[in-house]
Design an enzyme around this catalytic site. Structure first.
Site, mmCIF file in Angstrom:
data_model
loop_
_atom_site.group_PDB
_atom_site.id
_atom_site.type_symbol
_atom_site.label_atom_id
_atom_site.label_comp_id
_atom_site.label_asym_id
_atom_site.label_seq_id
_atom_site.Cartn_x
_atom_site.Cartn_y
_atom_site.Cartn_z
ATOM 1 N N ASP A 57 0.846 -1.191 0.000
ATOM 2 C CA ASP A 57 0.000 0.000 0.000
ATOM 3 C C ASP A 57 0.885 1.246 0.000
ATOM 4 O O ASP A 57 2.022 1.201 0.477
ATOM 5 C CB ASP A 57 -0.864 0.042 1.271
ATOM 6 N N ARG A 84 -1.750 -0.709 -8.457
ATOM 7 C CA ARG A 84 -3.113 -0.281 -8.150
ATOM 8 C C ARG A 84 -3.065 1.249 -8.216
ATOM 9 O O ARG A 84 -2.165 1.866 -7.671
ATOM 10 C CB ARG A 84 -3.494 -0.722 -6.741
HETATM 11 P P1 FAD Z 1 -14.276 9.733 -3.778
HETATM 12 O O1 FAD Z 1 -13.319 10.696 -4.371
HETATM 13 O O2 FAD Z 1 -14.313 9.579 -2.291
HETATM 14 O O3 FAD Z 1 -15.724 10.048 -4.279
HETATM 15 C C1 FAD Z 1 -15.982 10.454 -5.625
HETATM 16 C C2 FAD Z 1 -17.413 10.133 -5.997
HETATM 17 O O4 FAD Z 1 -17.588 8.718 -6.041
HETATM 18 C C3 FAD Z 1 -18.437 10.620 -5.002
HETATM 19 O O5 FAD Z 1 -18.754 11.956 -5.216
HETATM 20 C C4 FAD Z 1 -19.574 9.671 -5.282
HETATM 21 O O6 FAD Z 1 -20.264 10.044 -6.443
HETATM 22 C C5 FAD Z 1 -18.866 8.361 -5.570
HETATM 23 N N1 FAD Z 1 -18.705 7.571 -4.340
HETATM 24 C C6 FAD Z 1 -17.572 7.403 -3.637
HETATM 25 N N2 FAD Z 1 -17.774 6.607 -2.564
HETATM 26 C C7 FAD Z 1 -19.080 6.293 -2.587
HETATM 27 C C8 FAD Z 1 -19.910 5.510 -1.756
HETATM 28 N N3 FAD Z 1 -19.430 4.901 -0.685
HETATM 29 N N4 FAD Z 1 -21.216 5.409 -2.081
HETATM 30 C C9 FAD Z 1 -21.713 6.023 -3.157
HETATM 31 N N5 FAD Z 1 -20.970 6.784 -3.986
HETATM 32 C C10 FAD Z 1 -19.685 6.917 -3.713
HETATM 33 N N6 FAD Z 1 -5.225 5.412 -0.730
HETATM 34 C C11 FAD Z 1 -3.897 5.563 -0.500
HETATM 35 O O7 FAD Z 1 -3.450 6.686 -0.271
HETATM 36 N N7 FAD Z 1 -3.066 4.486 -0.527
HETATM 37 C C12 FAD Z 1 -3.492 3.231 -0.800
HETATM 38 O O8 FAD Z 1 -2.691 2.282 -0.817
HETATM 39 C C13 FAD Z 1 -4.891 3.048 -1.052
HETATM 40 N N8 FAD Z 1 -5.397 1.830 -1.338
HETATM 41 C C14 FAD Z 1 -6.727 1.719 -1.679
HETATM 42 C C15 FAD Z 1 -7.224 0.478 -2.076
HETATM 43 C C16 FAD Z 1 -8.525 0.371 -2.532
HETATM 44 C C17 FAD Z 1 -9.036 -0.963 -2.967
HETATM 45 C C18 FAD Z 1 -9.361 1.530 -2.567
HETATM 46 C C19 FAD Z 1 -10.767 1.451 -3.066
HETATM 47 C C20 FAD Z 1 -8.883 2.739 -2.136
HETATM 48 C C21 FAD Z 1 -7.570 2.853 -1.677
HETATM 49 N N9 FAD Z 1 -7.078 4.072 -1.240
HETATM 50 C C22 FAD Z 1 -5.731 4.197 -0.993
HETATM 51 C C23 FAD Z 1 -7.996 5.212 -0.968
HETATM 52 C C24 FAD Z 1 -8.097 6.140 -2.152
HETATM 53 O O9 FAD Z 1 -6.896 6.844 -2.304
HETATM 54 C C25 FAD Z 1 -9.240 7.166 -1.951
HETATM 55 O O10 FAD Z 1 -8.973 7.933 -0.800
HETATM 56 C C26 FAD Z 1 -10.609 6.553 -1.795
HETATM 57 O O11 FAD Z 1 -10.798 5.442 -2.608
HETATM 58 C C27 FAD Z 1 -11.683 7.622 -2.123
HETATM 59 O O12 FAD Z 1 -11.666 7.957 -3.476
HETATM 60 P P2 FAD Z 1 -12.763 7.368 -4.521
HETATM 61 O O13 FAD Z 1 -12.186 7.459 -5.881
HETATM 62 O O14 FAD Z 1 -13.153 6.010 -4.073
HETATM 63 O O15 FAD Z 1 -14.046 8.276 -4.427
#
Ligand code: FAD
Length: 307
Positions: free
Chosen positions: A134, A185
């Site tokens: 990660d 990723r």
């Molecule tokens: P966001 O930017 O939170 O949301 C954008 C839009 O997506 C929202 O406006 C909405 O329309 C939709 N949305 C988002 N969540 C939801 C929900 N729960 N329900 C309905 N609609 C929703 N970060 C790191 O810094 N390091 C890592 O190693 C890391 N690993 C990860 C591994 C995985 C499998 C995932 C999924 C995330 C990881 N992250 C990691 C976190 C990542 O960096 C983001 O902070 C996190 O995923 C939020 O961004 P997003 O693109 O999911 O959506």
């Protein structure tokens, strides 16, 4: 980030960063975390994986914990991962593992961390699976990339890592890692970073993420996409459709407890989906990052309490 969401995120991260509040919630709030955490031990987590696998969803298991204070603590975490990998093998689970480098001692002794991760990679190989390092906050970006490169140089090709599209440097890192054949990723990024090194605006972060994804898809190189964002999922699907990109070349990854219906629907439609399943007692930092991401995540937790 949009101004409102940036303020919300800063507020939540500094509120939950308060030591007193942290101690209080950690002690009394395990139920709060239940929404995002698969259980306190690996038996519970492996049961969750079994259920996900039945739905056609693969998993990546994360034993919660970060920024250890001693190498003994890191060794304890390493042992847990080794046992977890034995469990994955025994259960024939469709699962990889995700490891935080600072849990393996990166901040204390990069050499010891390297040895810990190498042992995990070797065990993962025996279990027929892989290890994703990660990506944590920007203090560790370079060290984490060095770690994964060194492991690849030694032949541990089953080690992957993460790039965060909010960092300006990620575009260059992505091109280099692509050339080096290190699978990634791609995510937006979950930590608080200064605008000198990271895009502060959510639209830019999204566009950068799409750019990095396309870079991989154009070259026919496998990429995992860690996002719950409909715009990201929609764009990837449309792009793959338009250019006839095989579905084996990308994988959607989402966190346990978030958009589980979307995960199941994508899997049912024939896309590769992997759910990030965290478990363990040290859930507090992970939990606060989820709350800081979206006000609706806070709401999910509150609703869970009254179920
Ligand atoms: P966001 O930017 O939170 O949301 C954008 C839009 O997506 C929202 O406006 C909405 O329309 C939709 N949305 C988002 N969540 C939801 C929900 N729960 N329900 C309905 N609609 C929703 N970060 C790191 O810094 N390091 C890592 O190693 C890391 N690993 C990860 C591994 C995985 C499998 C995932 C999924 C995330 C990881 N992250 C990691 C976190 C990542 O960096 C983001 O902070 C996190 O995923 C939020 O961004 P997003 O693109 O999911 O959506």
């Amino acid at each position: 980030m949009g101004r409102g969401s940036a303020v919300y995120r800063r507020l939540m991260l500094s509120l939950f960063g308060n030591r007193m509040l942290g101690r209080l919630i950690s002690r009394h709030g395990a139920r709060l975390a239940g929404r995002f955490v698969a259980g306190r031990d690996r038996t519970s987590a492996l049961l969750v994986v079994q259920r996900l696998n039945r739905l056609g969803i693969a998993a990546t298991l994360d034993h919660l914990g970060e920024s250890v204070r001693s190498l003994e603590e890191a060794a304890g975490f390493r042992e847990e991962y080794l046992r977890l990998l034995d469990g994955i093998k025994l259960q024939k689970a469709k699962a990889t593992v995700s490891v935080k480098p600072t849990q393996m001692g990166l901040a204390l002794d990069p050499e010891a961390c390297f040895r810990n991760v190498r042992q995990i990679a070797e065990r993962a190989k025996k279990a027929g699976t892989s290890v994703c390092l990660d990506m944590e906050d920007s203090r560790y970006t370079e060290l984490t990339l060095e770690l994964v490169r060194r492991l690849h140089d030694e032949g541990h090709r089953n080690v992957t890592t993460v790039l965060q599209s909010y960092l300006y440097r990620s575009e260059e890192d992505a091109s280099r890692l692509l050339e080096e054949g290190i699978p990634l990723r791609l995510v937006k990024g979950a930590y608080q970073e200064k605008k000198e090194i990271a895009y502060p605006n959510s639209e830019d972060i999204l566009l950068q993420l799409l750019k990095l994804i396309r870079l991989h898809l154009e070259q026919g190189v496998f990429v995992a996409i860690g996002s719950h964002d409909d715009r990201v999922i929609g764009e990837v699907r449309a792009y793959a459709e338009k250019f006839g990109i095989d579905r084996s070349l990308f994988e959607f990854q989402m966190l346990y407890g978030l958009r589980m219906n979307v995960q199941a629907e994508l899997a049912q439609s024939g896309y590769q989906v992997r759910c990030y399943v965290p478990y363990g007692r040290q859930w507090y930092p992970y939990f606060t990052r989820r709350l800081a991401e979206k006000p609706s995540n806070l709401w999910l937790v509150v609703r869970n309490l009254f179920r």
